[in-house]
Design a protein around this motif. Sequence first.
Motif, PDB file in Angstrom:
ATOM      1  N   ALA A   7       0.913  -1.082  -0.113  1.00  0.00           N
ATOM      2  CA  ALA A   7      -0.162   0.044  -0.003  1.00  0.00           C
ATOM      3  C   ALA A   7       1.035   1.220   0.025  1.00  0.00           C
ATOM      4  N   GLN A   8       0.625   2.098  -0.811  1.00  0.00           N
ATOM      5  CA  GLN A   8       1.314   3.400  -0.916  1.00  0.00           C
ATOM      6  C   GLN A   8       0.388   4.629  -0.708  1.00  0.00           C
ATOM      7  N   ARG A   9       0.472   5.504   0.333  1.00  0.00           N
ATOM      8  CA  ARG A   9      -0.206   6.532   0.360  1.00  0.00           C
ATOM      9  C   ARG A   9       0.654   7.769  -0.300  1.00  0.00           C
ATOM     10  N   ASN A  10      -0.166   8.564  -0.519  1.00  0.00           N
ATOM     11  CA  ASN A  10       0.178   9.732  -1.039  1.00  0.00           C
ATOM     12  C   ASN A  10       0.822  10.721   0.102  1.00  0.00           C
ATOM     13  N   PRO A  11       2.100  10.632  -0.239  1.00  0.00           N
ATOM     14  CA  PRO A  11       3.057  11.751   0.850  1.00  0.00           C
ATOM     15  C   PRO A  11       2.429  12.833   1.139  1.00  0.00           C
ATOM     16  N   ASP A  12       1.759  13.428   0.100  1.00  0.00           N
ATOM     17  CA  ASP A  12       1.455  14.994   0.311  1.00  0.00           C
ATOM     18  C   ASP A  12       0.100  15.065   1.117  1.00  0.00           C
ATOM     19  N   ARG A  13      -0.685  13.918   1.220  1.00  0.00           N
ATOM     20  CA  ARG A  13      -1.957  13.723   2.052  1.00  0.00           C
ATOM     21  C   ARG A  13      -1.755  13.441   3.470  1.00  0.00           C
ATOM     22  N   CYS A  14      -2.208  14.410   4.092  1.00  0.00           N
ATOM     23  CA  CYS A  14      -2.136  14.363   5.700  1.00  0.00           C
ATOM     24  C   CYS A  14      -2.751  13.151   6.393  1.00  0.00           C
ATOM     25  N   PRO A  15      -2.111  12.354   6.994  1.00  0.00           N
ATOM     26  CA  PRO A  15      -2.552  11.387   7.456  1.00  0.00           C
ATOM     27  C   PRO A  15      -3.903  11.584   8.673  1.00  0.00           C
ATOM     28  N   SER A  16      -4.877  10.661   8.869  1.00  0.00           N
ATOM     29  CA  SER A  16      -6.085  10.984   9.532  1.00  0.00           C
ATOM     30  C   SER A  16      -5.652  11.280  11.138  1.00  0.00           C
ATOM     31  N   HIS A  17      -6.174  12.096  11.730  1.00  0.00           N
ATOM     32  CA  HIS A  17      -6.033  12.453  12.989  1.00  0.00           C
ATOM     33  C   HIS A  17      -6.762  11.451  13.629  1.00  0.00           C
ATOM     34  N   SER A  18      -6.424  10.878  15.048  1.00  0.00           N
ATOM     35  CA  SER A  18      -7.064   9.818  15.736  1.00  0.00           C
ATOM     36  C   SER A  18      -8.433  10.196  16.051  1.00  0.00           C
ATOM     37  N   GLY A  19      -8.719  11.553  16.400  1.00  0.00           N
ATOM     38  CA  GLY A  19     -10.175  11.881  16.671  1.00  0.00           C
ATOM     39  C   GLY A  19     -11.286  11.886  15.411  1.00  0.00           C
ATOM     40  N   ALA A  20     -10.545  11.840  14.276  1.00  0.00           N
ATOM     41  CA  ALA A  20     -11.729  11.535  12.774  1.00  0.00           C
ATOM     42  C   ALA A  20     -11.850  10.086  13.072  1.00  0.00           C
ATOM     43  N   LEU A  21     -11.187   9.240  13.404  1.00  0.00           N
ATOM     44  CA  LEU A  21     -11.465   7.794  13.400  1.00  0.00           C
ATOM     45  C   LEU A  21     -12.731   7.597  14.664  1.00  0.00           C
ATOM     46  N   LEU A  22     -12.233   8.404  15.687  1.00  0.00           N
ATOM     47  CA  LEU A  22     -13.341   8.185  16.950  1.00  0.00           C
ATOM     48  C   LEU A  22     -14.530   9.018  16.584  1.00  0.00           C
ATOM     49  N   ALA A  23     -14.584   9.867  15.993  1.00  0.00           N
ATOM     50  CA  ALA A  23     -15.818  10.640  15.373  1.00  0.00           C
ATOM     51  C   ALA A  23     -16.516   9.759  14.734  1.00  0.00           C
ATOM     52  N   PRO A  76      -4.461  16.127  20.741  1.00  0.00           N
ATOM     53  CA  PRO A  76      -4.150  14.964  20.490  1.00  0.00           C
ATOM     54  C   PRO A  76      -4.620  13.607  21.252  1.00  0.00           C
ATOM     55  N   VAL A  77      -4.526  12.437  20.739  1.00  0.00           N
ATOM     56  CA  VAL A  77      -4.792  11.332  21.552  1.00  0.00           C
ATOM     57  C   VAL A  77      -3.463  11.093  22.531  1.00  0.00           C
ATOM     58  N   THR A  78      -3.422  11.214  23.771  1.00  0.00           N
ATOM     59  CA  THR A  78      -2.246  10.881  24.426  1.00  0.00           C
ATOM     60  C   THR A  78      -2.137   9.503  24.736  1.00  0.00           C
ATOM     61  N   PRO A  79      -0.893   9.151  25.191  1.00  0.00           N
ATOM     62  CA  PRO A  79      -0.754   7.562  25.765  1.00  0.00           C
ATOM     63  C   PRO A  79      -1.672   7.191  26.693  1.00  0.00           C
ATOM     64  N   THR A  80      -1.929   7.946  27.560  1.00  0.00           N
ATOM     65  CA  THR A  80      -3.066   7.601  28.662  1.00  0.00           C
ATOM     66  C   THR A  80      -4.442   7.359  27.896  1.00  0.00           C
ATOM     67  N   VAL A  81      -4.868   8.324  27.173  1.00  0.00           N
ATOM     68  CA  VAL A  81      -6.193   8.289  26.638  1.00  0.00           C
ATOM     69  C   VAL A  81      -6.356   6.966  25.429  1.00  0.00           C
ATOM     70  N   ALA A  82      -5.129   6.721  24.800  1.00  0.00           N
ATOM     71  CA  ALA A  82      -5.068   5.753  23.862  1.00  0.00           C
ATOM     72  C   ALA A  82      -5.177   4.154  24.529  1.00  0.00           C
ATOM     73  N   VAL A  83      -4.528   4.270  25.786  1.00  0.00           N
ATOM     74  CA  VAL A  83      -4.697   2.914  26.542  1.00  0.00           C
ATOM     75  C   VAL A  83      -6.286   2.882  26.829  1.00  0.00           C
ATOM     76  N   VAL A 129      -2.869   1.136  18.051  1.00  0.00           N
ATOM     77  CA  VAL A 129      -3.430   1.632  16.979  1.00  0.00           C
ATOM     78  C   VAL A 129      -3.698   3.124  16.846  1.00  0.00           C
ATOM     79  N   TRP A 130      -4.283   3.655  18.173  1.00  0.00           N
ATOM     80  CA  TRP A 130      -4.319   4.946  18.371  1.00  0.00           C
ATOM     81  C   TRP A 130      -3.027   5.727  18.199  1.00  0.00           C
ATOM     82  N   MET A 131      -1.990   5.110  19.077  1.00  0.00           N
ATOM     83  CA  MET A 131      -0.997   5.881  18.989  1.00  0.00           C
ATOM     84  C   MET A 131      -0.327   6.211  17.565  1.00  0.00           C
ATOM     85  N   ARG A 132      -0.300   4.873  17.023  1.00  0.00           N
ATOM     86  CA  ARG A 132       0.330   4.985  15.828  1.00  0.00           C
ATOM     87  C   ARG A 132      -0.325   6.008  14.736  1.00  0.00           C
TER      88      ARG A 132
END
Length: 118
Positions: A22-38, A71-78, A90-93
């Motif tokens: 899989a190759q992601r376009n390097p100019d495209r910003c990765p999704s914020h963890s909050g977007a998945l959470l939403a 951001p999702v902190t390590p504590t919130v990620a746990v 998953v959340w931290m990556r």
Amino acid sequence: MPVELILNSIIKEHDIMKEYSAQRNPDRCPSHSGALLAELIPATGHSKTEIARLLGISRQHLYDIVGQRKPVTPTVAVRLGKLFGDGAGVWMRMQASYNTWHAEREVDTSDIPTLTAA
């Protein structure tokens, strides 16, 4: 002829199991963890207030993450990893990819040399 041999010959013949990276376009910003959470919260059938309570964080903190203001902190990620059963990694990556993408565009490294091994 055994079934396994038949399947293997079909797979080889038709190149069915070819691997693609899989190759992601390097100019495209990765999704914020909050977007998945939403997207996940409505699928649970619980309100954001209830999710915040289950996570043990304030409603405002959850709203800030979902709104991509914090951001999702390590504590919130746990906590998220436990709540959704997918682990903290998953959340931290996801958050690290988002943070790194932005840092690479905001930090001036033009005066820093690249070292090579002697």
